[in-house]
Design a protein around this motif. Structure first.
Motif, PDB file in Angstrom:
ATOM      1  N   SER A  70       0.834  -1.205   0.000  1.00  0.00           N
ATOM      2  CA  SER A  70       0.000   0.000   0.000  1.00  0.00           C
ATOM      3  C   SER A  70       0.865   1.250   0.000  1.00  0.00           C
ATOM      4  O   SER A  70       1.968   1.252   0.540  1.00  0.00           O
ATOM      5  CB  SER A  70      -0.896   0.034   1.246  1.00  0.00           C
ATOM      6  OG  SER A  70      -1.710  -1.111   1.309  1.00  0.00           O
ATOM      7  N   GLU A  71       0.318   2.314  -0.560  1.00  0.00           N
ATOM      8  CA  GLU A  71       0.964   3.615  -0.533  1.00  0.00           C
ATOM      9  C   GLU A  71       0.496   4.390   0.697  1.00  0.00           C
ATOM     10  O   GLU A  71      -0.507   4.037   1.327  1.00  0.00           O
ATOM     11  CB  GLU A  71       0.629   4.380  -1.807  1.00  0.00           C
ATOM     12  CG  GLU A  71       1.186   3.721  -3.049  1.00  0.00           C
ATOM     13  CD  GLU A  71       0.859   4.468  -4.331  1.00  0.00           C
ATOM     14  OE1 GLU A  71       0.187   5.520  -4.288  1.00  0.00           O
ATOM     15  OE2 GLU A  71       1.282   3.980  -5.395  1.00  0.00           O
ATOM     16  N   ARG A  72       1.203   5.471   1.002  1.00  0.00           N
ATOM     17  CA  ARG A  72       0.860   6.312   2.148  1.00  0.00           C
ATOM     18  C   ARG A  72      -0.619   6.725   2.084  1.00  0.00           C
ATOM     19  O   ARG A  72      -1.130   7.117   1.044  1.00  0.00           O
ATOM     20  CB  ARG A  72       1.730   7.576   2.167  1.00  0.00           C
ATOM     21  CG  ARG A  72       1.378   8.526   3.306  1.00  0.00           C
ATOM     22  CD  ARG A  72       2.310   9.743   3.317  1.00  0.00           C
ATOM     23  NE  ARG A  72       1.812  10.789   4.174  1.00  0.00           N
ATOM     24  CZ  ARG A  72       1.816  10.759   5.508  1.00  0.00           C
ATOM     25  NH1 ARG A  72       2.300   9.710   6.138  1.00  0.00           N
ATOM     26  NH2 ARG A  72       1.332  11.761   6.214  1.00  0.00           N
ATOM     27  N   GLY A  73      -1.292   6.599   3.218  1.00  0.00           N
ATOM     28  CA  GLY A  73      -2.678   7.016   3.324  1.00  0.00           C
ATOM     29  C   GLY A  73      -3.693   5.940   3.009  1.00  0.00           C
ATOM     30  O   GLY A  73      -4.883   6.119   3.259  1.00  0.00           O
ATOM     31  N   GLU A  77       5.796   1.413   7.464  1.00  0.00           N
ATOM     32  CA  GLU A  77       5.163   1.550   8.787  1.00  0.00           C
ATOM     33  C   GLU A  77       3.662   1.732   8.619  1.00  0.00           C
ATOM     34  O   GLU A  77       3.212   2.438   7.715  1.00  0.00           O
ATOM     35  CB  GLU A  77       5.731   2.759   9.536  1.00  0.00           C
ATOM     36  CG  GLU A  77       5.123   2.950  10.908  1.00  0.00           C
ATOM     37  CD  GLU A  77       5.684   4.150  11.652  1.00  0.00           C
ATOM     38  OE1 GLU A  77       5.646   4.145  12.889  1.00  0.00           O
ATOM     39  OE2 GLU A  77       6.155   5.106  10.990  1.00  0.00           O
ATOM     40  N   VAL A  78       2.904   1.099   9.513  1.00  0.00           N
ATOM     41  CA  VAL A  78       1.455   1.251   9.529  1.00  0.00           C
ATOM     42  C   VAL A  78       0.981   1.508  10.948  1.00  0.00           C
ATOM     43  O   VAL A  78       1.676   1.209  11.918  1.00  0.00           O
ATOM     44  CB  VAL A  78       0.710  -0.002   8.973  1.00  0.00           C
ATOM     45  CG1 VAL A  78       1.213  -0.387   7.592  1.00  0.00           C
ATOM     46  CG2 VAL A  78       0.779  -1.176   9.933  1.00  0.00           C
ATOM     47  N   LEU A  79      -0.222   2.048  11.041  1.00  0.00           N
ATOM     48  CA  LEU A  79      -0.950   2.051  12.304  1.00  0.00           C
ATOM     49  C   LEU A  79      -1.922   0.889  12.196  1.00  0.00           C
ATOM     50  O   LEU A  79      -2.790   0.879  11.318  1.00  0.00           O
ATOM     51  CB  LEU A  79      -1.717   3.359  12.521  1.00  0.00           C
ATOM     52  CG  LEU A  79      -2.543   3.360  13.813  1.00  0.00           C
ATOM     53  CD1 LEU A  79      -1.629   3.465  15.029  1.00  0.00           C
ATOM     54  CD2 LEU A  79      -3.553   4.492  13.804  1.00  0.00           C
ATOM     55  N   ASP A  80      -1.752  -0.093  13.057  1.00  0.00           N
ATOM     56  CA  ASP A  80      -2.585  -1.289  13.029  1.00  0.00           C
ATOM     57  C   ASP A  80      -3.682  -1.141  14.081  1.00  0.00           C
ATOM     58  O   ASP A  80      -3.424  -0.635  15.185  1.00  0.00           O
ATOM     59  CB  ASP A  80      -1.728  -2.521  13.315  1.00  0.00           C
ATOM     60  CG  ASP A  80      -2.384  -3.795  12.862  1.00  0.00           C
ATOM     61  OD1 ASP A  80      -2.751  -3.872  11.678  1.00  0.00           O
ATOM     62  OD2 ASP A  80      -2.536  -4.711  13.689  1.00  0.00           O
ATOM     63  N   SER A  92       6.147  -1.668  12.229  1.00  0.00           N
ATOM     64  CA  SER A  92       7.042  -1.242  11.149  1.00  0.00           C
ATOM     65  C   SER A  92       8.118  -2.285  10.901  1.00  0.00           C
ATOM     66  O   SER A  92       8.376  -3.155  11.748  1.00  0.00           O
ATOM     67  CB  SER A  92       7.700   0.099  11.491  1.00  0.00           C
ATOM     68  OG  SER A  92       8.628  -0.054  12.550  1.00  0.00           O
ATOM     69  N   ALA A  93       8.744  -2.156   9.756  1.00  0.00           N
ATOM     70  CA  ALA A  93       9.894  -3.008   9.459  1.00  0.00           C
ATOM     71  C   ALA A  93      11.008  -2.726  10.458  1.00  0.00           C
ATOM     72  O   ALA A  93      11.742  -3.635  10.850  1.00  0.00           O
ATOM     73  CB  ALA A  93      10.370  -2.771   8.031  1.00  0.00           C
ATOM     74  N   ALA A  94      11.121  -1.488  10.905  1.00  0.00           N
ATOM     75  CA  ALA A  94      12.184  -1.116  11.838  1.00  0.00           C
ATOM     76  C   ALA A  94      11.965  -1.700  13.232  1.00  0.00           C
ATOM     77  O   ALA A  94      12.898  -2.234  13.832  1.00  0.00           O
ATOM     78  CB  ALA A  94      12.301   0.405  11.919  1.00  0.00           C
ATOM     79  N   CYS A 100     -12.535 -10.228  16.265  1.00  0.00           N
ATOM     80  CA  CYS A 100     -12.128  -8.822  16.254  1.00  0.00           C
ATOM     81  C   CYS A 100     -12.127  -8.316  14.814  1.00  0.00           C
ATOM     82  O   CYS A 100     -11.753  -9.034  13.893  1.00  0.00           O
ATOM     83  CB  CYS A 100     -10.738  -8.645  16.851  1.00  0.00           C
ATOM     84  SG  CYS A 100     -10.677  -8.873  18.635  1.00  0.00           S
ATOM     85  N   ALA A 101     -12.557  -7.071  14.653  1.00  0.00           N
ATOM     86  CA  ALA A 101     -12.403  -6.392  13.368  1.00  0.00           C
ATOM     87  C   ALA A 101     -10.966  -5.874  13.315  1.00  0.00           C
ATOM     88  O   ALA A 101     -10.387  -5.518  14.342  1.00  0.00           O
ATOM     89  CB  ALA A 101     -13.408  -5.256  13.242  1.00  0.00           C
ATOM     90  N   HIS A 102     -10.413  -5.804  12.123  1.00  0.00           N
ATOM     91  CA  HIS A 102      -9.011  -5.424  11.975  1.00  0.00           C
ATOM     92  C   HIS A 102      -8.831  -4.509  10.775  1.00  0.00           C
ATOM     93  O   HIS A 102      -9.509  -4.662   9.762  1.00  0.00           O
ATOM     94  CB  HIS A 102      -8.157  -6.692  11.795  1.00  0.00           C
ATOM     95  CG  HIS A 102      -6.734  -6.387  11.498  1.00  0.00           C
ATOM     96  ND1 HIS A 102      -6.220  -6.425  10.210  1.00  0.00           N
ATOM     97  CD2 HIS A 102      -5.728  -6.001  12.301  1.00  0.00           C
ATOM     98  CE1 HIS A 102      -4.943  -6.100  10.258  1.00  0.00           C
ATOM     99  NE2 HIS A 102      -4.614  -5.839  11.509  1.00  0.00           N
ATOM    100  N   GLY A 103      -7.899  -3.572  10.899  1.00  0.00           N
ATOM    101  CA  GLY A 103      -7.553  -2.706   9.795  1.00  0.00           C
ATOM    102  C   GLY A 103      -6.226  -2.023  10.042  1.00  0.00           C
ATOM    103  O   GLY A 103      -5.650  -2.133  11.118  1.00  0.00           O
ATOM    104  N   PHE A 104      -5.769  -1.306   9.020  1.00  0.00           N
ATOM    105  CA  PHE A 104      -4.533  -0.536   9.178  1.00  0.00           C
ATOM    106  C   PHE A 104      -4.507   0.597   8.174  1.00  0.00           C
ATOM    107  O   PHE A 104      -5.218   0.569   7.162  1.00  0.00           O
ATOM    108  CB  PHE A 104      -3.287  -1.425   9.023  1.00  0.00           C
ATOM    109  CG  PHE A 104      -3.064  -1.981   7.651  1.00  0.00           C
ATOM    110  CD1 PHE A 104      -2.290  -1.294   6.719  1.00  0.00           C
ATOM    111  CD2 PHE A 104      -3.600  -3.202   7.276  1.00  0.00           C
ATOM    112  CE1 PHE A 104      -2.068  -1.804   5.443  1.00  0.00           C
ATOM    113  CE2 PHE A 104      -3.381  -3.727   6.003  1.00  0.00           C
ATOM    114  CZ  PHE A 104      -2.623  -3.023   5.089  1.00  0.00           C
ATOM    115  N   VAL A 105      -3.674   1.589   8.473  1.00  0.00           N
ATOM    116  CA  VAL A 105      -3.418   2.676   7.544  1.00  0.00           C
ATOM    117  C   VAL A 105      -1.904   2.784   7.368  1.00  0.00           C
ATOM    118  O   VAL A 105      -1.137   2.622   8.322  1.00  0.00           O
ATOM    119  CB  VAL A 105      -4.021   4.019   8.023  1.00  0.00           C
ATOM    120  CG1 VAL A 105      -3.345   4.540   9.286  1.00  0.00           C
ATOM    121  CG2 VAL A 105      -3.964   5.075   6.916  1.00  0.00           C
ATOM    122  N   THR A 106      -1.484   3.046   6.127  1.00  0.00           N
ATOM    123  CA  THR A 106      -0.063   3.161   5.819  1.00  0.00           C
ATOM    124  C   THR A 106       0.432   4.557   6.178  1.00  0.00           C
ATOM    125  O   THR A 106      -0.075   5.555   5.668  1.00  0.00           O
ATOM    126  CB  THR A 106       0.192   2.867   4.324  1.00  0.00           C
ATOM    127  OG1 THR A 106      -0.336   1.578   4.028  1.00  0.00           O
ATOM    128  CG2 THR A 106       1.662   2.919   3.996  1.00  0.00           C
TER     129      THR A 106
END
Length: 182
Positions: A53-56, A80-83, A104-106, A117-123
């Protein structure tokens, strides 16, 4: 491996022990025996998924219902994402609770999201490669979701609303109060 319990019952943040030297690094990303001992959960993973995914880009909040409910072990291979996980189990003592974590990879953190649970993330980074293990197979007829900006959750997705890239399908998901659960 360091394991942190979250405010959702059965949901954990896992931080592996990373061995680094001048050649790079090594870490064990999953070990069934250690995972069961540390968390008490006993998933048997049957499917791996990966997305780029791209940013946003915001994906979610998704879940599988009934016999096709899925537990997931999620991590980021690049970027990096917010999960985000939301407990949608009506009988759970943490029903309606939300957990967020930067993966994040870092930092190499992972989140274990239990069934129900429902699940999602933003890049958050320019791009991200997201990887997750599932303990049940995907079934289109059993998919469900909750609207990402449901006012009951007050999720801070970090990215400005105007910058979010959301699929048409995710934009019209029902609110938490409208979701019909098995």
């Amino acid at each position: 491996m360091k394991v942190t319990e979250t405010q959702i019952e059965g949901c954990f943040i896992l931080e592996p022990q990373v061995f680094e030297d001048k050649r790079g690094y090594f870490f064990e990303s999953f070990n069934q025996e250690k995972f069961e001992k540390i968390t008490g959960a006993k998933p048997f993973f049957v499917q791996d998924n990966q997305s780029f995914s791209e940013r946003g880009v915001l994906r979610g909040l998704h879940f599988q219902k009934g016999q096709y409910a899925q537990a997931k072990l999620v991590r980021v291979l690049e970027g990096e994402v917010l999960d985000v996980a939301v407990d949608i189990r009506p009988q759970s003592k943490t029903f309606g609770k939300v957990v967020t974590s930067r993966l994040s990879a870092a930092n190499k953190k992972q989140m274990f999201v239990p069934r129900g649970c429902a699940h999602g993330f933003v890049t958050l980074s320019e791009t991200a490669t997201f990887f997750y293990k599932c303990d049940n197979f995907y079934n289109k007829e059993s998919e469900g979701g909750v609207l990402y900006n449901d006012p009951d959750f007050k999720i801070d997705w970090i990215i400005e609303e105007s910058e979010l890239i959301i699929s048409d399908k995710d934009k019209i998901l029902p609110t938490f109060n409208e979701v019909v659960l098995d």
